[in-house]
Design a protein around this motif. Structure first.
Motif, short mmCIF file in Angstrom:
data_model
loop_
_atom_site.label_atom_id
_atom_site.label_comp_id
_atom_site.label_asym_id
_atom_site.label_seq_id
_atom_site.Cartn_x
_atom_site.Cartn_y
_atom_site.Cartn_z
N ARG A 1 0.72 -1.22 -0.06
CA ARG A 1 0.14 0.05 -0.11
C ARG A 1 1.06 1.35 -0.05
O ARG A 1 0.39 2.27 -0.69
CB ARG A 1 -0.87 0.13 1.34
N TYR A 2 1.92 1.36 0.84
CA TYR A 2 2.81 2.41 0.94
C TYR A 2 4.06 2.59 0.59
O TYR A 2 4.85 3.59 0.59
CB TYR A 2 2.69 2.83 2.38
N GLY A 3 4.55 1.33 -0.06
CA GLY A 3 5.96 1.22 -0.52
C GLY A 3 6.92 1.13 0.45
O GLY A 3 8.33 1.61 0.23
N ILE A 4 6.72 0.82 1.68
CA ILE A 4 7.59 0.65 2.91
C ILE A 4 7.89 -0.87 2.61
O ILE A 4 7.37 -1.76 3.40
CB ILE A 4 6.88 0.88 4.20
N GLY A 5 8.74 -1.31 1.97
CA GLY A 5 9.35 -2.72 1.55
C GLY A 5 10.58 -2.80 1.40
O GLY A 5 11.46 -1.77 1.47
N PRO A 6 11.05 -4.06 1.01
CA PRO A 6 12.41 -4.37 1.06
C PRO A 6 13.08 -3.77 -0.54
O PRO A 6 12.40 -3.82 -1.46
CB PRO A 6 12.56 -5.99 0.92
N ALA A 7 14.43 -3.20 -0.19
CA ALA A 7 14.96 -2.70 -1.66
C ALA A 7 15.16 -3.64 -2.61
O ALA A 7 15.31 -3.68 -3.73
CB ALA A 7 16.14 -1.99 -1.17
N LEU B 1 10.88 0.07 8.91
CA LEU B 1 9.83 -0.51 9.60
C LEU B 1 9.76 0.05 11.26
O LEU B 1 8.57 0.14 11.52
CB LEU B 1 9.97 -2.06 9.53
N ARG B 2 10.89 0.24 11.67
CA ARG B 2 10.99 0.39 13.06
C ARG B 2 10.39 2.00 13.33
O ARG B 2 9.40 2.18 14.23
CB ARG B 2 12.42 0.51 13.79
N PRO C 1 -1.56 5.11 9.38
CA PRO C 1 -0.51 4.36 8.62
C PRO C 1 -0.11 5.13 7.28
O PRO C 1 1.28 5.06 6.89
CB PRO C 1 -0.89 3.15 8.23
N ALA C 2 -0.82 5.60 6.53
CA ALA C 2 -0.57 6.37 5.22
C ALA C 2 0.24 7.65 5.56
O ALA C 2 1.28 7.59 5.01
CB ALA C 2 -1.65 7.03 4.51
N GLU C 3 -0.07 8.22 6.64
CA GLU C 3 0.66 9.56 7.07
C GLU C 3 2.01 9.14 7.47
O GLU C 3 3.14 9.78 7.30
CB GLU C 3 0.11 10.44 8.03
N ALA C 4 1.97 7.97 8.44
CA ALA C 4 3.55 7.47 8.73
C ALA C 4 4.42 7.07 7.73
O ALA C 4 5.67 7.46 7.67
CB ALA C 4 3.22 6.36 9.92
N ALA C 5 3.78 6.51 6.73
CA ALA C 5 4.36 6.07 5.65
C ALA C 5 5.12 7.05 5.00
O ALA C 5 6.43 7.21 4.58
CB ALA C 5 3.68 5.05 4.82
N ARG C 6 4.35 8.34 4.67
CA ARG C 6 4.93 9.40 3.88
C ARG C 6 6.04 10.06 4.84
O ARG C 6 7.13 10.39 4.32
CB ARG C 6 3.79 10.58 3.73
N ALA C 7 5.88 10.13 6.03
CA ALA C 7 6.91 10.37 7.06
C ALA C 7 8.11 9.73 6.86
O ALA C 7 9.42 10.27 6.72
CB ALA C 7 6.56 10.69 8.30
N VAL C 8 8.13 8.47 6.88
CA VAL C 8 9.36 7.58 6.78
C VAL C 8 10.05 7.76 5.45
O VAL C 8 11.19 7.82 5.32
CB VAL C 8 8.62 6.20 6.85
N LEU C 9 9.13 7.82 4.43
CA LEU C 9 9.79 7.91 3.21
C LEU C 9 10.44 9.45 2.95
O LEU C 9 11.31 9.62 2.17
CB LEU C 9 8.59 7.80 2.02
N ARG D 1 14.42 13.20 9.32
CA ARG D 1 13.84 14.42 10.32
C ARG D 1 12.34 14.35 10.34
O ARG D 1 11.75 14.87 11.24
CB ARG D 1 14.25 15.68 9.57
N ALA D 2 11.60 13.48 9.63
CA ALA D 2 10.13 13.75 9.61
C ALA D 2 9.47 12.52 10.31
O ALA D 2 8.61 12.33 10.55
CB ALA D 2 9.53 13.54 8.06
N THR D 3 10.22 11.58 10.83
CA THR D 3 10.01 10.46 11.68
C THR D 3 10.13 10.52 13.04
O THR D 3 9.91 9.60 13.53
CB THR D 3 10.66 9.21 11.25
N ALA D 4 10.26 11.77 13.77
CA ALA D 4 10.49 11.69 15.13
C ALA D 4 8.85 11.54 15.67
O ALA D 4 8.04 12.22 15.06
CB ALA D 4 10.97 13.11 15.33
N ALA D 5 8.76 10.78 16.50
CA ALA D 5 7.33 10.75 17.18
C ALA D 5 7.09 11.87 17.83
O ALA D 5 7.90 12.41 18.55
CB ALA D 5 7.23 9.53 18.15
N PRO D 6 5.69 12.24 17.73
CA PRO D 6 5.24 13.59 18.36
C PRO D 6 5.43 13.59 19.85
O PRO D 6 4.99 12.64 20.38
CB PRO D 6 3.69 13.63 17.84
#
Length: 324
Positions: free
Chosen positions: A43-49, A67-68, A80-88, A92-97
Motif C-alpha cells: 500500500r505505501y511502498g515501505i518494503g525491501p529494496a 519499519l521500526r 499508517p498512510a501519513e506515517a509512511a509518507r513521513a518515513v519515506l 527528520r520527519a519520523t520523530a514521534a510527536p
C-alpha cells in the motif's frame, strides 16, 4: 525491543547470504504480523529494496530501520498512510510527536488529545499483533496518566474499538482482541502499591458473577485499590456461588464487588445471598456492603446494593468503608 532469536553461523535465522532477512524473520524480530509488513509494502511502498529472484522479499538493515520508524509512528497514533509518507520523507520527519504537542505537517490531532492519540496507537498496534509496541504504550500511559485515567481514556476505548472491528468482520479479529486483553491484563497486574497500607482500611472482595468470564474491569479496580494502599482480594472469573459465600465468611470483607458483563449473569438472588452473609461474635455481627458493577446491572440494581459509576467512583466509595 523485539527478540532476535539464536544466532546460526554468524547470522540470524532467515538471513540470506547477503545479510537480508526474510519477511518471517523480520516479523519475529519486530513483533509485527507478516501480513502487516506485506500490507505496508503493497500500500505505501515501505518494503525491501532487494528481492531474491525478483520475487522473495529480503529486508536489509535500512529496510528494517524504516519499519521500526513505521511502528513507532503508528503506535504514537499516526495513521499508517501519513506515517509512511513521513518515513519515506527521511529521518527528520519520523520523530514521534511529543505528548500534547501538535505536529500539523504529520496530521496530528489538536492539543489536549494525547489520550485519544495513544488510544488509536494502542488499537493499531493490536491490529498488527505488535506485542512490544503494546507493552511500551501501556507502560507509558500508566506512567503518564495513572490509574484510573489510563483505563478510562486509553485502555477501554482501545478494547472497544478492537471489539467493534472483529464484530463487523466476523471472527477475523478475535485473535487481536485476545492479544490486547492479555497485554492490558499484564500491565494492570504490574501496577504496584504507591503508598503504604492505609491503617484501618476495609477489605474489598472482588469477583465475577457465576458464568461471567470478563475480568479486565475488576483487574483495573484491584490494581487501583492496590496502588492506593487499600486491601483487596481478587477472585476473578466465574466464581461459583458456594465458593463466593465461603470466601466472604473466611475473609469478612467490608465490601463485595460483583461484576456482570451481561444481564444473563447479573443475578438479584446472588446479590441478596451475599449481602445476607453474617460473621463475627454474637451481638456484633456484620454484613458486607454489596457493590454491583458492570453493564449487566444497568437499570436493574438490586435493592440494598450500591452501583458506582466508573472506576474512580468505585475506588472513592470503597475507600470510605473502613470508617464504618
Amino acid at each position: 525491543m523485539g527478540p532476535s532469536g539464536p544466532r546460526t553461523g554468524g547470522r540470524s535465522p532467515g538471513a540470506a547470504a547477503d545479510g537480508g532477512l526474510t519477511t518471517g524473520a523480520v516479523a519475529r524480530l519486530l513483533g509485527v504480523a507478516p501480513t502487516t509488513l506485506r500490507s505496508w509494502d503493497r500500500r505505501y511502498g515501505i518494503g525491501p529494496a532487494a528481492r531474491e529472484d525478483g520475487r522473495h522479499r529480503r529486508w536489509t538493515g535500512a529496510d528494517i530501520a524504516a519499519l521500526r520508524s513505521m511502528c513507532r509512528l503508528t503506535s504514537a497514533g499516526l495513521p499508517p498512510a501519513e506515517a509512511a509518507r513521513a518515513v519515506l520523507a527521511g529521518p527528520r520527519a519520523t520523530a514521534a510527536p511529543e505528548p500534547g504537542r501538535t505536529s500539523r505537517g504529520l496530521g496530528e490531532p489538536p492539543p489536549g488529545s494525547g489520550a485519544r492519540r495513544e488510544c488509536r496507537g494502542l488499537a493499531r498496534a493490536a491490529l498488527r499483533l505488535d506485542a512490544p509496541a503494546m507493552e511500551e504504550l501501556l507502560t507509558e500511559v500508566l506512567d503518564r496518566y495513572g490509574l484510573p485515567a489510563a483505563w478510562d481514556e486509553v485502555m477501554v476505548p482501545a478494547l472497544h474499538a478492537v471489539g467493534r472491528r472483529w464484530e463487523s468482520a466476523g471472527e477475523r479479529y478475535i485473535e487481536v482482541e485476545h492479544l490486547l486483553s492479555w497485554h492490558v491484563s499484564g500491565a494492570l497486574r504490574g501496577v504496584s502499591a504507591a503508598r503504604p497500607p492505609v491503617p484501618g482500611a476495609g477489605l474489598s472482595l472482588l469477583a465475577c458473577a457465576p458464568g461471567e468470564t470478563h475480568t479486565l474491569a475488576l483487574e483495573a479496580l484491584a490494581a487501583t485499590l492496590t496502588q492506593h494502599g487499600l486491601p483487596v482480594r481478587m477472585f476473578g472469573a466465574a466464581l461459583p456461588v458456594e465458593a463466593l459465600e465461603e470466601a466472604v465468611r473466611r475473609t469478612g470483607p467490608d465490601a463485595v464487588v460483583l461484576w456482570a458483563q451481561s444481564r444473563d449473569t447479573a443475578s438479584h438472588v446472588l446479590a441478596a445471598r451475599v449481602g445476607a452473609i453474617e460473621w463475627g461474635v454474637r451481638g456484633a455481627r456484620r454484613r458486607p456492603v454489596v457493590f454491583t458493577v458492570g453493564p449487566g446491572w444497568a437499570g436493574r440494581q438490586p435493592p440494598g446494593t450500591r452501583h458506582p459509576h466508573g472506576l474512580a467512583d468505585a475506588v472513592d466509595a470503597l475507600a470510605t468503608l473502613g470508617a464504618r
